[in-house]
Write a protein that holds these residues in place. Structure first.
Motif, mmCIF file in Angstrom:
data_model
loop_
_atom_site.group_PDB
_atom_site.id
_atom_site.type_symbol
_atom_site.label_atom_id
_atom_site.label_comp_id
_atom_site.label_asym_id
_atom_site.label_seq_id
_atom_site.Cartn_x
_atom_site.Cartn_y
_atom_site.Cartn_z
ATOM 1 N N ASP A 148 -85.076 52.115 -21.514
ATOM 2 C CA ASP A 148 -84.998 53.572 -21.581
ATOM 3 C C ASP A 148 -84.295 54.045 -22.851
ATOM 4 O O ASP A 148 -83.393 54.868 -22.793
ATOM 5 C CB ASP A 148 -84.268 54.093 -20.331
ATOM 6 C CG ASP A 148 -84.394 55.612 -20.190
ATOM 7 O OD1 ASP A 148 -85.318 56.198 -20.769
ATOM 8 O OD2 ASP A 148 -83.531 56.206 -19.503
ATOM 9 N N GLU A 191 -77.619 46.781 -15.274
ATOM 10 C CA GLU A 191 -78.582 46.962 -14.164
ATOM 11 C C GLU A 191 -79.585 45.828 -14.060
ATOM 12 O O GLU A 191 -80.787 46.039 -14.234
ATOM 13 C CB GLU A 191 -79.323 48.285 -14.335
ATOM 14 C CG GLU A 191 -78.465 49.462 -14.060
ATOM 15 C CD GLU A 191 -79.254 50.774 -14.109
ATOM 16 O OE1 GLU A 191 -80.435 50.760 -14.447
ATOM 17 O OE2 GLU A 191 -78.657 51.807 -13.775
ATOM 18 N N TYR A 205 -81.201 60.272 -8.760
ATOM 19 C CA TYR A 205 -82.210 59.358 -8.221
ATOM 20 C C TYR A 205 -82.021 59.153 -6.720
ATOM 21 O O TYR A 205 -82.878 58.594 -6.056
ATOM 22 C CB TYR A 205 -82.148 57.997 -8.924
ATOM 23 C CG TYR A 205 -82.473 58.066 -10.402
ATOM 24 C CD1 TYR A 205 -83.670 58.621 -10.833
ATOM 25 C CD2 TYR A 205 -81.572 57.592 -11.353
ATOM 26 C CE1 TYR A 205 -83.966 58.698 -12.180
ATOM 27 C CE2 TYR A 205 -81.868 57.664 -12.699
ATOM 28 C CZ TYR A 205 -83.060 58.219 -13.110
ATOM 29 O OH TYR A 205 -83.360 58.297 -14.445
HETATM 30 C C1 GCB Z 1 -79.620 53.854 -16.076
HETATM 31 C C2 GCB Z 1 -79.709 53.052 -17.313
HETATM 32 C C3 GCB Z 1 -79.825 53.916 -18.539
HETATM 33 C C4 GCB Z 1 -80.843 55.019 -18.278
HETATM 34 C C5 GCB Z 1 -80.330 55.865 -17.142
HETATM 35 C C6 GCB Z 1 -81.293 56.971 -16.744
HETATM 36 O O1 GCB Z 1 -79.149 53.436 -15.073
HETATM 37 O O2 GCB Z 1 -78.636 52.162 -17.457
HETATM 38 O O3 GCB Z 1 -80.190 53.143 -19.638
HETATM 39 O O4 GCB Z 1 -81.078 55.779 -19.409
HETATM 40 O O5 GCB Z 1 -80.138 55.087 -16.014
HETATM 41 O O6 GCB Z 1 -81.255 58.019 -17.337
HETATM 42 O O7 GCB Z 1 -82.099 56.738 -15.836
#
Ligand code: GCB
Length: 603
Positions: free
Chosen positions: A192, A424, A487
């Motif tokens: 991401d 993660e 989420y």
């Molecule tokens: C997470 C990741 C990160 C993402 C973020 C998101 O858990 O570690 O890299 O950008 O979530 O925005 O979903």
């Protein structure tokens, strides 16, 4: 050095070489410590470039590597012979920089780009290295048509000795950078953040004497705050000789003798003024031999844990943090100047932070040094992110190498308190083997800091939130990325849960947050509004105050909106992750002020 220790060091050096070779690296020399404290000549600026999607500059038409590639930069007259490329009439790009934002048409280009520049050189009696602060991802380097090294990994420095390939007068360097995402890579194909390609950090020539001080470490011993400990590693024919370590302000002047490998370890008593958030004090440190001298500014502090507390200089500290990507404010490209570092860190200070999580890969060295001068504690991480190939030995070697390069570069930075080995990752025996080996290596290389990794939740019930991860026994800090209200449920869920984490270790929220479009307003139950994000922060901070026992800090996700090809929602995301407290154009969202007020009032 004791015999066993020497054998161990030799073994470790051999292993490191084997590991480095496996990682795809070739021809590289161990990293020069504190390169900015040396006699350097920057090769930044305008480099000619050629975009080579099919890698015709590297492979022949049977796709075999050719001896006659672009790296030769053949000069022909196009009458008696011809060639189908030409650097000197090709356009130029500014280095350091990413190609994706250099021209609009390269935004999503992933593949090979060739770079070339000339430089003049007058040989003397010095040894010369070519040092590249970072290039993403697979980088092959050629000087005067000869390959001098290859490096894999987009965020750590590497160097190679070029003394014998340099000539008097004109020389040229050609660099092939390939940022294709690879399943076996670190990071892998899926992540991401934006895969900026290019030579993204400083390029330089480093001149050193025949036998020089290649590496050193000087830090307070973790459990003995009155003991300064470290080592010096010389490189060159005069391996065994006297080395002096001086900290003039403390009246320290110690002389040691290196062994036949050029190495000496030492520890001596001193009572330095301690580096801290309130007083980020740095000492001038001078290390010298008859031939060489290098100066650094080093801070001294201890960092430990006690039960669920993190202790900085023996006193509990609550980490008031923010996560940061190394992306330039206002223009969304890879950071390539000190001003851009400063803008981000100033925002972190304005937010009331004493800590930054530099995610998800090692950031540039100047960023870390700047954080150190500003009194910001640092979490530094390697891009072992989501689903790496846990059973692939080359992937391990690559991750291990990036870890060693990250620690090697910043091991004298007092600000860095946490090495993070992953983010993660899915549970499983192969992952545990991979990550526990990384944790062990990190501790062996540096016992003056804490180890962590960002883990995911496993709740005990819908209302009892928890973490259960077998890697917890390997880390000093149990860090959790948690997205209650985003989420997981809407904001009202945050009010209904409590936390129960069974480890007697500090708990840190390495991430939390939600998305909002700067300037989009509505009521606090509508996704993507500033109000929704602000409410999420309000409720999470209240939950921390009331229902998260043992929490020792947080680094919400994230300081600023950042480019990400995973984020496709038109008019809302448009290719950006919108969880920033500040937009990519510098507008502060409401949640910024909610967190700031909480930090300002939190001890
Ligand atoms: C997470 C990741 C990160 C993402 C973020 C998101 O858990 O570690 O890299 O950008 O979530 O925005 O979903």
């Amino acid at each position: 050095m004791k015999k066993q220790h020497r054998i161990f060091v030799t073994l470790l050096a051999t292993l490191t070489t084997v590991v480095a070779l496996h990682a795809g690296n070739e021809g590289l020399e161990p990293l020069i410590q504190n390169v900015y404290g040396r006699d350097i000549r920057l090769l930044n600026g305008s480099w000619h470039y050629l975009l080579d999607q099919l890698e015709v500059g590297y492979y022949d038409y049977r796709r075999q590597p050719t001896d006659n590639g672009f790296f030769k930069d053949h000069q022909v007259d196009n009458v008696t012979s011809y060639k189908e490329y030409d650097f000197d009439s090709a356009p130029v790009m500014s280095i350091p920089g990413d190609w994706n934002t250099w021209e609009d048409r390269y935004l999503y280009y992933e593949g090979t780009m060739w770079f070339k520049r000339d430089f003049s050189y007058e040989p003397g009696d010095k040894r010369v290295y070519l040092y590249i602060g970072a290039a993403n991802y697979d980088t092959k380097v050629y000087v005067n048509g000869e390959k001098v090294g290859e490096h894999v990994g987009g965020y750590t420095p590497f160097n190679m000795e070029v003394t014998d390939v340099l000539k008097a007068g004109r020389n040229f360097v050609v660099v092939k950078v390939d940022n294709k995402r690879l399943l076996e890579g670190v990071p892998t194909v899926n992540c991401d953040w934006f895969n900026y390609g290019g030579i993204t950090r400083d390029v330089m020539l480093v001149e050193v004497p025949r036998t020089y001080i290649r590496d050193y470490k000087l830090q307070l011993k973790k459990d003995s705050p009155q003991l300064l400990a470290g080592y010096v590693q010389l490189d060159g024919p005069g391996a065994s000789q006297a080395v002096t370590v001086e900290i003039p302000e403390l009246g320290v002047r110690k002389r040691f003798t290196t062994d036949s490998q050029g190495y000496v370890e030492f520890a001596f008593k001193a009572r330095p003024r301690l580096w801290s958030v309130e007083d980020p004090y740095l000492y001038e440190v001078r290390i010298s031999t008859a031939e060489d001298q290098v100066e650094d500014r080093i801070g001294f502090r201890t960092i430990q844990t006690r039960g669920r507390e993190i202790l900085l200089n023996g006193k509990p500290v609550f980490l008031k943090g923010i996560s940061i990507h190394e992306e330039a404010p206002f223009r969304a490209g890879r950071i390539c100047s000190e001003e851009e570092n400063l803008t981000l860190l100033n925002w972190a200070k304005e937010l009331g932070c004493n800590y930054v999580r530099l995610a998800h890969y090692p950031h540039n060295e100047k960023m870390v040094r700047m954080a150190e001068r500003m009194g910001l504690l640092v979490w530094s991480e390697i891009p072992v992110y989501w689903t790496i190939q846990w059973e692939n030995a080359d992937t391990y070697a690559n991750a291990h190498n990036q870890l060693m390069e990250m620690i090697g570069r910043d091991q004298n930075r007092a600000a860095v308190i946490i090495w993070s080995i992953a983010n993660e990752t899915p549970h499983g025996a192969a992952r545990d083997k991979f990550l526990s080996s990384l944790a062990t290596s990190a501790r062996e290389k540096d016992d003056a800091r804490l180890i962590s990794m960002a883990m995911e939740r496993n709740d005990k019930s819908p209302s009892v939130i928890s973490i259960k991860d077998s890697m917890s026994e390997w880390v000093d800090i149990v860090s959790c990325n948690q997205y209650l209200g985003w989420y997981d449920g809407k904001n009202e869920k945050i009010d209904r849960v409590r936390w129960e984490v069974d480890y007697d270790k500090p708990l840190v929220f390495s991430e939390m947050g939600g998305g909002a479009v700067a300037g989009y307003h509505g009521d606090s139950t509508t996704f993507w509004t500033e109000e929704y994000q602000a409410e999420l922060y309000r409720k999470t901070l209240k939950m921390i105050d009331e229902r998260v026992p043992g929490i020792a800090g947080l680094s919400p996700w994230i300081l600023m909106d950042f480019r990400s090809p995973r984020r496709l929602l038109p008019h809302v995301q448009d290719g950006y992750n919108r969880k920033g407290l500040i937009s990519n154009r510098g507008q502060k969202k409401q949640a910024f002020y909610i967190l700031r007020d909480w930090y300002m009032n939190h001890e």
